[in-house]
Design a protein around this motif. Structure first.
Motif, mmCIF file in Angstrom:
data_model
loop_
_atom_site.group_PDB
_atom_site.id
_atom_site.type_symbol
_atom_site.label_atom_id
_atom_site.label_comp_id
_atom_site.label_asym_id
_atom_site.label_seq_id
_atom_site.Cartn_x
_atom_site.Cartn_y
_atom_site.Cartn_z
ATOM 1 N N GLY A 100 1.051 -1.642 -0.231
ATOM 2 C CA GLY A 100 -0.123 -0.311 0.021
ATOM 3 C C GLY A 100 0.470 1.142 0.119
ATOM 4 N N GLY A 101 2.051 0.912 -0.417
ATOM 5 C CA GLY A 101 3.252 2.104 -0.338
ATOM 6 C C GLY A 101 3.215 2.713 -1.051
ATOM 7 N N PRO A 102 4.340 3.133 -2.045
ATOM 8 C CA PRO A 102 5.425 3.957 -0.366
ATOM 9 C C PRO A 102 5.285 4.636 0.381
ATOM 10 C CG PRO A 102 5.753 5.053 -3.475
ATOM 11 C CD PRO A 102 4.765 4.296 -2.806
ATOM 12 N N ALA A 103 5.235 4.290 1.423
ATOM 13 C CA ALA A 103 4.468 5.074 2.684
ATOM 14 C C ALA A 103 5.531 5.250 3.685
ATOM 15 C CB ALA A 103 2.875 4.403 3.087
ATOM 16 N N VAL A 104 5.581 5.658 4.886
ATOM 17 C CA VAL A 104 6.526 5.747 6.292
ATOM 18 C C VAL A 104 6.230 6.270 7.253
ATOM 19 C CG1 VAL A 104 8.887 6.935 6.764
ATOM 20 C CG2 VAL A 104 8.563 6.524 4.030
ATOM 21 N N THR A 105 5.820 5.245 8.525
ATOM 22 C CA THR A 105 5.218 5.359 9.739
ATOM 23 C C THR A 105 7.082 6.493 10.589
ATOM 24 O OG1 THR A 105 6.697 3.811 10.360
ATOM 25 C CG2 THR A 105 3.923 4.055 9.710
ATOM 26 N N ILE A 106 7.007 7.248 10.853
ATOM 27 C CA ILE A 106 7.969 7.958 12.022
ATOM 28 C C ILE A 106 7.292 8.920 13.874
ATOM 29 C CG2 ILE A 106 9.069 9.844 11.352
ATOM 30 C CD1 ILE A 106 8.083 10.483 8.825
ATOM 31 N N GLY A 107 8.483 8.159 14.077
ATOM 32 C CA GLY A 107 7.865 9.331 14.920
ATOM 33 C C GLY A 107 8.180 10.800 15.739
ATOM 34 N N ASP A 108 7.356 10.722 16.021
ATOM 35 C CA ASP A 108 7.524 12.722 14.886
ATOM 36 C C ASP A 108 7.576 14.056 16.507
ATOM 37 O OD1 ASP A 108 7.694 15.584 13.399
ATOM 38 O OD2 ASP A 108 5.809 15.264 13.384
ATOM 39 N N SER A 109 9.178 13.347 17.026
ATOM 40 C CA SER A 109 9.103 13.619 18.842
ATOM 41 C C SER A 109 8.956 14.360 18.764
ATOM 42 C CB SER A 109 10.912 12.811 18.196
ATOM 43 O OG SER A 109 11.505 12.483 17.912
ATOM 44 N N GLU A 110 9.461 15.601 18.249
ATOM 45 C CA GLU A 110 9.462 17.255 19.068
ATOM 46 C C GLU A 110 8.018 17.932 18.960
ATOM 47 O OE1 GLU A 110 10.991 18.176 21.468
ATOM 48 O OE2 GLU A 110 13.124 17.355 21.201
ATOM 49 N N ASN A 111 6.993 17.148 17.840
ATOM 50 C CA ASN A 111 5.608 17.773 18.188
ATOM 51 C C ASN A 111 4.603 16.486 18.638
ATOM 52 O OD1 ASN A 111 5.635 19.327 15.805
ATOM 53 N ND2 ASN A 111 5.850 18.370 14.056
ATOM 54 N N ASN A 112 5.798 15.059 19.332
ATOM 55 C CA ASN A 112 4.928 14.642 20.080
ATOM 56 C C ASN A 112 3.812 13.384 19.743
ATOM 57 O OD1 ASN A 112 6.567 15.243 22.979
ATOM 58 N ND2 ASN A 112 5.071 17.213 22.959
ATOM 59 N N ARG A 113 4.427 12.714 18.699
ATOM 60 C CA ARG A 113 2.926 12.287 17.943
ATOM 61 C C ARG A 113 4.122 11.247 16.930
ATOM 62 N NH1 ARG A 113 1.299 17.182 13.233
ATOM 63 N NH2 ARG A 113 3.415 16.880 12.216
ATOM 64 N N VAL A 114 2.604 10.011 16.381
ATOM 65 C CA VAL A 114 3.488 9.473 15.531
ATOM 66 C C VAL A 114 2.648 9.882 14.476
ATOM 67 C CG1 VAL A 114 4.317 7.881 17.452
ATOM 68 C CG2 VAL A 114 1.811 7.368 16.392
ATOM 69 N N ILE A 115 3.120 9.423 13.246
ATOM 70 C CA ILE A 115 2.522 9.547 11.666
ATOM 71 C C ILE A 115 2.833 9.070 10.872
ATOM 72 C CG2 ILE A 115 2.464 12.706 12.509
ATOM 73 C CD1 ILE A 115 4.809 12.452 11.193
ATOM 74 N N GLU A 116 1.985 9.322 9.824
ATOM 75 C CA GLU A 116 2.495 8.378 8.315
ATOM 76 C C GLU A 116 2.736 9.258 7.456
ATOM 77 O OE1 GLU A 116 1.354 4.240 8.146
ATOM 78 O OE2 GLU A 116 0.398 4.754 6.275
ATOM 79 N N TYR A 117 3.765 9.417 6.234
ATOM 80 C CA TYR A 117 3.115 10.276 5.241
ATOM 81 C C TYR A 117 3.201 8.702 4.235
ATOM 82 C CZ TYR A 117 4.491 14.879 6.901
ATOM 83 O OH TYR A 117 4.429 15.907 7.229
#
Length: 464
Positions: free
Chosen positions: A289-306
């Protein structure tokens, strides 16, 4: 103490830790606040590598290193000992060393004799080394393979870097039985090394594409903070430039000055709304289902996916709650759940497709978690393909999240290294408020005591 799931629990560095059952082995690496490996009191006093068996008991435990970072499962075909299995992993560690144990980094003889050092020009090596000469210590960064069930261990590769904080490698990724890709924080590069000969066969230097004068943090002390590298199914390398708020894609078949695929970059140096000093991006290929990237967006205090579509990246998923504080990893599991490492929240948690916490363990200062036998988000599906939506928070949580967003930044996160573990975001806020009130009271009290009684009375009478 109450756990992230609302039940009584103890920290993993307390013997006898038992967590809820899960289908497979869960491996967690932790950071620490020890400096030269000398443990202080408290749950962050030493780093740990711990594996929980499917029944929730401790399968493996190691606290012999100053820091633990990336952990990856190893297939038998890529195992240095050819004994790879569902219980075999490779991890990166850092050990701080006293000055008396460190080599003479600045000598030309050392530079000429060391493959790692002489893979960059002597002038560059001297420049970087001198920037860390005031630490009075050095760091051995290494890769170790271990069987979690038998305890069999094999040292794969290691190098010594000057200094401590910004020279500790955080990540590497095995390419085949002999070659490894390394995220080299110290020298602001990603390189490929033959671990049997220590010969560096390829490298990408960030200076090939970024200007130290206008990007990142202070050069060369902690300019890019390259903290993650992943070898993709098509042979490219994805690297995380934390201090540039960017994730880049590199072609190792090309020389350093041609390797960057700029059209694929996620993030912008000065745009914190996209990424803000992120960690551990995981690539989800087109087949899932990608290309996609899951990320620990640390200083924004969230986990996200692009998600990448029509040549651009779009944020398609986000998860956070009122407790999350500086997450550094998010792995999409084959069942659609997401395994999250909440570093300053002192917990690792698994959420389902609806954003509900279905499993959690309290553990001090975790860096990364893996649910074996998969490697990071291998086998996981993108949120777009799976129809997974971002979570919704209630009004009270929204207030706390708004305050956190206002305080977000490296300085606030850095305080977590020195504060006691029990002092979370709420406790820290109360303490700061109390300190301000105490200082204000002290100023008023000092003014009152330093003013003669007659003048105070006259001033009070004349005041409207």
């Amino acid at each position: 103490m109450t756990s992230a799931s609302g039940t009584e629990a103890t920290y993993a560095n307390v013997s006898g830790q038992q967590v809820d059952q899960r289908g497979n082995i869960t491996v967690i690496s932790t950071d620490s606040n020890s400096w030269l490996g000398s443990a202080s009191k408290g749950p962050r006093s030493k780093a740990e590598l711990v594996a929980f068996a499917p029944n929730g008991s401790v399968l493996y435990y190691n606290s012999s290193h100053t820091r633990y970072w990336d952990v990856d499962p190893i297939e038998k075909s890529n195992s240095a000992s050819r004994s790879g299995s569902g219980e075999t992993v490779e991890y990166l560690y850092s050990d701080h060393m006293n000055a008396s144990q460190c080599p003479d980094f600045l000598s030309k003889d050392y530079w000429q004799s060391n493959e790692y050092a002489n893979s960059v020009p002597y002038a560059q090596w001297q420049e970087y080394t001198r920037s860390h000469s005031g630490d009075g210590a050095c760091t051995r960064n290494g890769i170790v393979q271990t069987n979690l069930k038998t305890g069999e261990t094999k040292n794969i590769y290691s190098e010594i870097t000057p200094g401590k904080h910004s020279t500790r490698w955080h990540d590497g990724d095995r390419i085949n039985a002999t070659h490894y890709a390394v995220a080299d924080i110290f020298l602001d590069r990603t390189y490929i090394v033959n671990t049997e000969t220590s010969n560096i066969t390829w490298q990408w230097n960030a200076q090939s594409d970024y200007d130290p004068a206008t990007t990142g943090r202070e050069y060369p002390i902690d300019w890019t903070h390259i903290n993650d590298v992943e070898v993709l199914p098509d042979g490219r390398i994805m690297a995380d430039l934390r201090n540039h708020n960017s994730i880049v894609f590199l072609d190792p078949t090309k020389p350093s000055d041609q390797a960057l695929d700029e059209d694929w970059t996620i993030g912008q140096t000065d745009n914190h709304s996209i990424l803000y000093e992120q960690h551990n991006p995981d690539y989800i290929p087109r087949s899932n289902g990608g290309p996609a990237v899951t990320i620990g967006d640390s200083e924004n205090n969230r986990v996200i996916e692009y998600q990448r579509s029509n040549g651009t990246w779009t944020r398609t998923w986000e998860w956070k709650d009122a407790h999350i504080q500086w997450p550094r990893d998010a792995d999409r599991l084959p069942n659609g759940n997401t395994l999250i490492t909440d570093s300053n929240g002192d917990r690792v948690l698994e959420i389902n497709r609806w954003g509900e916490i279905v499993w959690a363990v309290d553990i001090a200062f975790p860096y990364e978690a893996e649910r074996l036998p998969g490697d990071e988000s291998a086998g996981g599906t993108s949120t777009s393909a799976a129809g997974i939506n971002s979570n919704a928070n209630g009004p009270i949580e929204q207030v706390w999240l708004g305050i956190k967003d206002a305080l977000a930044g490296p300085m606030f996160s850095a305080t977590q290294y020195i504060l006691p573990q029990w002092m979370g975001f709420l406790e820290f806020g109360v303490a700061v408020f109390g300190l301000i009130m105490a200082l204000s009271w002290g100023v008023v009290e000092a003014w009152w005591l330093s003013t003669p009684i007659r003048e105070r009375i006259i001033h009070s009478i004349r005041s409207p």
